[in-house]
Design a protein around this motif. Structure first.
Motif, PDB file in Angstrom:
ATOM      1  N   GLY A 170     -11.680   0.962 119.765  1.00  0.00           N
ATOM      2  CA  GLY A 170     -12.477   0.271 120.773  1.00  0.00           C
ATOM      3  C   GLY A 170     -11.570  -0.243 121.876  1.00  0.00           C
ATOM      4  N   TYR A 171     -10.841  -1.303 121.607  1.00  0.00           N
ATOM      5  CA  TYR A 171      -9.906  -1.843 122.587  1.00  0.00           C
ATOM      6  C   TYR A 171      -8.788  -0.853 122.901  1.00  0.00           C
ATOM      7  N   GLU A 172      -8.328  -0.148 121.896  1.00  0.00           N
ATOM      8  CA  GLU A 172      -7.204   0.763 122.093  1.00  0.00           C
ATOM      9  C   GLU A 172      -7.578   1.885 123.061  1.00  0.00           C
ATOM     10  N   GLN A 173      -8.793   2.423 122.926  1.00  0.00           N
ATOM     11  CA  GLN A 173      -9.200   3.518 123.803  1.00  0.00           C
ATOM     12  C   GLN A 173      -9.491   3.019 125.221  1.00  0.00           C
ATOM     13  N   TYR A 174     -10.061   1.809 125.337  1.00  0.00           N
ATOM     14  CA  TYR A 174     -10.256   1.225 126.667  1.00  0.00           C
ATOM     15  C   TYR A 174      -8.914   1.049 127.376  1.00  0.00           C
ATOM     16  N   PHE A 189       0.227   7.491 132.529  1.00  0.00           N
ATOM     17  CA  PHE A 189       0.897   7.297 131.247  1.00  0.00           C
ATOM     18  C   PHE A 189       0.260   8.171 130.173  1.00  0.00           C
ATOM     19  N   ASP A 190       1.105   8.747 129.332  1.00  0.00           N
ATOM     20  CA  ASP A 190       0.632   9.588 128.240  1.00  0.00           C
ATOM     21  C   ASP A 190       0.217   8.689 127.081  1.00  0.00           C
ATOM     22  N   MET A 191      -1.075   8.584 126.825  1.00  0.00           N
ATOM     23  CA  MET A 191      -1.602   7.681 125.808  1.00  0.00           C
ATOM     24  C   MET A 191      -2.324   8.462 124.708  1.00  0.00           C
ATOM     25  N   PHE A 192      -1.758   9.610 124.324  1.00  0.00           N
ATOM     26  CA  PHE A 192      -2.482  10.514 123.443  1.00  0.00           C
ATOM     27  C   PHE A 192      -2.790   9.889 122.086  1.00  0.00           C
ATOM     28  N   ARG A 193      -1.898   9.077 121.555  1.00  0.00           N
ATOM     29  CA  ARG A 193      -2.178   8.455 120.257  1.00  0.00           C
ATOM     30  C   ARG A 193      -3.166   7.301 120.392  1.00  0.00           C
ATOM     31  N   ALA A 194      -3.029   6.516 121.420  1.00  0.00           N
ATOM     32  CA  ALA A 194      -3.937   5.392 121.615  1.00  0.00           C
ATOM     33  C   ALA A 194      -5.368   5.863 121.885  1.00  0.00           C
ATOM     34  N   TYR A 195      -5.508   6.975 122.585  1.00  0.00           N
ATOM     35  CA  TYR A 195      -6.852   7.461 122.902  1.00  0.00           C
ATOM     36  C   TYR A 195      -7.514   8.144 121.702  1.00  0.00           C
ATOM     37  N   ASP A 196      -6.732   8.532 120.715  1.00  0.00           N
ATOM     38  CA  ASP A 196      -7.240   9.235 119.535  1.00  0.00           C
ATOM     39  C   ASP A 196      -7.826   8.227 118.553  1.00  0.00           C
ATOM     40  N   ALA A 197      -9.130   7.992 118.651  1.00  0.00           N
ATOM     41  CA  ALA A 197      -9.776   7.031 117.756  1.00  0.00           C
ATOM     42  C   ALA A 197      -9.893   7.548 116.329  1.00  0.00           C
ATOM     43  N   GLU A 198      -9.925   8.868 116.166  1.00  0.00           N
ATOM     44  CA  GLU A 198     -10.234   9.442 114.860  1.00  0.00           C
ATOM     45  C   GLU A 198      -9.181   9.149 113.791  1.00  0.00           C
ATOM     46  N   LYS A 199      -7.921   9.065 114.196  1.00  0.00           N
ATOM     47  CA  LYS A 199      -6.841   8.949 113.214  1.00  0.00           C
ATOM     48  C   LYS A 199      -6.991   7.716 112.339  1.00  0.00           C
ATOM     49  N   ASN A 200      -7.442   6.613 112.902  1.00  0.00           N
ATOM     50  CA  ASN A 200      -7.543   5.354 112.158  1.00  0.00           C
ATOM     51  C   ASN A 200      -8.993   4.900 111.997  1.00  0.00           C
ATOM     52  N   LEU A 201      -9.905   5.849 111.937  1.00  0.00           N
ATOM     53  CA  LEU A 201     -11.335   5.543 111.949  1.00  0.00           C
ATOM     54  C   LEU A 201     -11.943   5.645 110.559  1.00  0.00           C
ATOM     55  N   MET A 202     -12.732   4.633 110.211  1.00  0.00           N
ATOM     56  CA  MET A 202     -13.633   4.738 109.077  1.00  0.00           C
ATOM     57  C   MET A 202     -15.011   4.269 109.541  1.00  0.00           C
ATOM     58  N   VAL A 203     -16.019   4.580 108.772  1.00  0.00           N
ATOM     59  CA  VAL A 203     -17.389   4.232 109.142  1.00  0.00           C
ATOM     60  C   VAL A 203     -17.979   3.313 108.085  1.00  0.00           C
ATOM     61  N   ARG A 204     -18.627   2.255 108.534  1.00  0.00           N
ATOM     62  CA  ARG A 204     -19.385   1.389 107.645  1.00  0.00           C
ATOM     63  C   ARG A 204     -20.821   1.338 108.144  1.00  0.00           C
ATOM     64  N   GLU A 205     -21.765   1.534 107.251  1.00  0.00           N
ATOM     65  CA  GLU A 205     -23.171   1.519 107.653  1.00  0.00           C
ATOM     66  C   GLU A 205     -23.659   0.081 107.728  1.00  0.00           C
ATOM     67  N   VAL A 206     -24.218  -0.284 108.874  1.00  0.00           N
ATOM     68  CA  VAL A 206     -24.773  -1.619 109.091  1.00  0.00           C
ATOM     69  C   VAL A 206     -26.166  -1.454 109.681  1.00  0.00           C
ATOM     70  N   GLU A 207     -27.156  -1.991 109.011  1.00  0.00           N
ATOM     71  CA  GLU A 207     -28.545  -1.884 109.462  1.00  0.00           C
ATOM     72  C   GLU A 207     -28.929  -0.429 109.733  1.00  0.00           C
TER      73      GLU A 207
END
Length: 441
Positions: free
Chosen positions: A235-239, A249-267
């Motif tokens: 969220g903040y990292e990609q912004y 600036f080359d921000m290829f790791r910061a823009y890659d949300a998938e590497k550190n992503l998990m999903v939690r179901e809410v409502e």
């Protein structure tokens, strides 16, 4: 009995223990490999949850209603009251003369938005931004390299978080600086005549210190030594990455949300959650704010549109399921510890409210002013209209907009801040003009 005889008698036990040890090694190795494989696949698997999320349409109307303009005028009054005439810097909260680089970026966003809404003319807009740029060019940096984490609004001096002078400073926040870089990008897009001066400001900053291997790096003083830490979570990292990419600036790791992503179901909604600790201190949590900035300032990309839509939908669903108006994000509060993170998911639970240190403070969950206005500008649903209607009576023509309403008892969270009033202005400007990065019409 000889040692040889004992050994022969014990051989069956030794064989068993050896076999058990081999088995444990094998199981551990297989488990580790499976975990490593799961880790490499988790990002792609997590992203698959969002394939079923249909991004909500944006609610850009191209116009401002009289009500919108009245709300915007109240928000702008905060900046009229809290701008220092000498430095041009703005108080972080009402009458408190300290600021951060993030909050200075918020002031630029507020000023550009006020101009788009017709509250101030081009001459005042340029004069306000120009004065801050002059201050930024003279302001002392941490280790002569990057902006310190906090400054005195009246003097421009380096301070700690108690607004007390400090000789060396506190270090730098890469996220705060990236937010300021985003604001400078918006200035360049809307007022190209200021681009030469924004370039001079950025030339003073050694931004290479806060970008390493495509990631954002913060500098923190610990026991007198400077420690380098990766900054930013999903969220903040990609912004922040988008902001830095504006300037090459080359921000290829910061823009890659998938590497550190998990999903939690809410409502019933898939919520994007970072697998890492927040600021290496508290369990990861998801708030609305970075997605609001992304949409209002840059316009969503395909991924952030889905993330934002799911995060919004969970908040509306909570209201539909409980009857409790829900608009959560990080925010100031008017009692200790004075700052909280109201999450959609955080610290292992849905709707957790946490302090920086990880203390649960669910009684301070706030129906947040900036979230109500921003979701309404972005998506314009019946529910967002209800949120704004609930918040509207809080607006103070003499001070601006407070943080919101405490969910627990309906009382006002009376803290009044630069960030909330900036988001209100950005939201109302977005409704009429679209994302801020677009050059002014």
């Amino acid at each position: 009995m000889s040692f040889k005889t004992h050994l022969i008698k014990a051989r069956s036990h030794l064989i068993f223990l050896f076999a058990l040890g081999c088995g444990l090694v094998l199981v551990t190795t297989i488990d580790r490999r499976e975990n490593e494989q799961a880790d490499t696949q988790s990002g792609a698997t997590a992203m698959a949850h969002f394939e079923e999320v249909t991004p909500l349409p944006l609610a850009i109307t191209g116009t401002s209603s009289p009500e919108d303009l009245a709300y915007a005028k109240m928000a702008w009054q905060y900046f009229v009251n809290n701008t220092d005439p000498n430095t041009g810097l703005v108080n972080s909260t009402d009458n408190y003369p300290s600021t951060t680089t993030w909050e200075t970026g918020s002031y630029f966003v507020a000023t550009l938005s006020a101009n788009r809404l017709g509250l101030i003319d081009d001459a005042e807009t340029i004069a306000r931004i120009d004065l801050v740029l002059e201050t930024l060019m003279d302001m002392r940096l941490f280790d002569d390299a990057l902006p310190n984490k906090a400054y005195n609004v009246r003097t421009g001096d380096l301070v700690n978080y108690a607004n007390e002078p400090v000789e060396r400073g506190l270090g730098w926040s890469a996220l705060d600086i990236a937010r300021m870089v985003a604001a400078l990008g918006h200035v360049n897009a809307n007022y190209p005549e200021l681009a030469a001066k924004t370039a001079k400001v950025m030339d003073r900053w050694d931004l290479s210190l806060m970008v390493e291997d495509g990631q954002l790096i913060g500098g923190n003083i610990a026991d007198g030594d400077l420690r380098y830490d990766q900054e930013g979570r999903v969220g903040y990292e990609q912004y922040a990455a988008k902001a830095m990419m504006l300037f090459g600036f080359d921000m290829f790791r910061a823009y890659d949300a998938e590497k550190n992503l998990m999903v939690r179901e809410v409502e019933g909604q898939p919520i994007p959650v970072d697998t890492r600790l927040h600021r290496n201190v508290t369990p990861a949590f998801t708030v609305s704010e970075p997605y609001l900035f992304d949409g209002l300032e840059f316009g969503f990309d395909a991924r952030s549109a889905r993330f934002a839509s799911a995060i919004y939908a969970a908040q509306e669903a909570r209201y539909r399921n409980t009857g409790i108006l829900t608009a959560v994000s990080e925010s100031h509060i008017d009692v200790a510890p004075y700052f909280i993170y109201s999450s959609v998911w955080g610290g292992g639970a849905d709707w957790a409210v946490m302090s920086f240190s990880g203390e649960r403070l669910d009684s301070k969950r706030t129906i947040t002013t900036k979230v109500a206005f921003a979701w309404d500008a972005l998506f314009g649903t019946e529910y967002t209209s209800d949120l704004v209607a609930a918040i509207a009576p809080l607006g103070d023509p003499d001070r601006g907009w407070p943080e919101g309403i405490y969910e627990a008892d309906g009382t006002t969270n009376s803290s009044v801040t630069v960030n909330t009033n900036a988001v209100v202005l950005a939201a109302l400007a977005f409704r009429a003009n679209g994302p801020l990065i677009r050059a002014g019409q």
